[in-house]
Design a protein around this motif. Sequence first.
Motif: not given
Length: 156
Positions: A41-46, A60-64, A66-72, A74-81
């Motif tokens: 990932v290279d496009d988070l808001s922070i 790290l996840f906790k400081i993101l 909310e919009v970035d947490q949702e994005y991350v 969704s990526i984790v779900e895709r990786l798990e799939a």
Amino acid sequence: MPLFEKVLYSTDFSPLAEYALDYVKKLKEAGAKEVIVVHVVDDLSIELPDGADLLREKELFKILPEVDQEYVTSIVERLEAIKQELEKRELSAKLYLKYGNIPRQIVKVADKESVKLIVMGAHGKGLLTEIILGSVSTDVIRNANCPVLIVKKMEE
């Protein structure tokens, strides 16, 4: 020992990356046993430190935001799939979700895991265009310490 026992598969979840995943599955016939699945990932808001591990560093996840947490998430779900898909083919899979410079992180994970091959999809622009643009696949090829298989889907 099979030539490609441990393979790194880099995905951006594009149709081309899906196409490259089919090749990774076929590598089982060539002796592949383990697949290291990487998304960068290279496009988070922070801004996070280059190389930050979004799967393993829970703080790290906790400081993101909310919009970035949702994005991350969704990526984790895709990786798990993808992991489940590989495990159905009797390939063991290990996931990495890194933040930072995409080609650099792919090569770092490949080195850390001592993979024998990197597999990734590439858009069918001419090699000259890729070199001029410094695309992700070109940078990985230049810096990898193992062979890189670029899967290109030919235009129908």
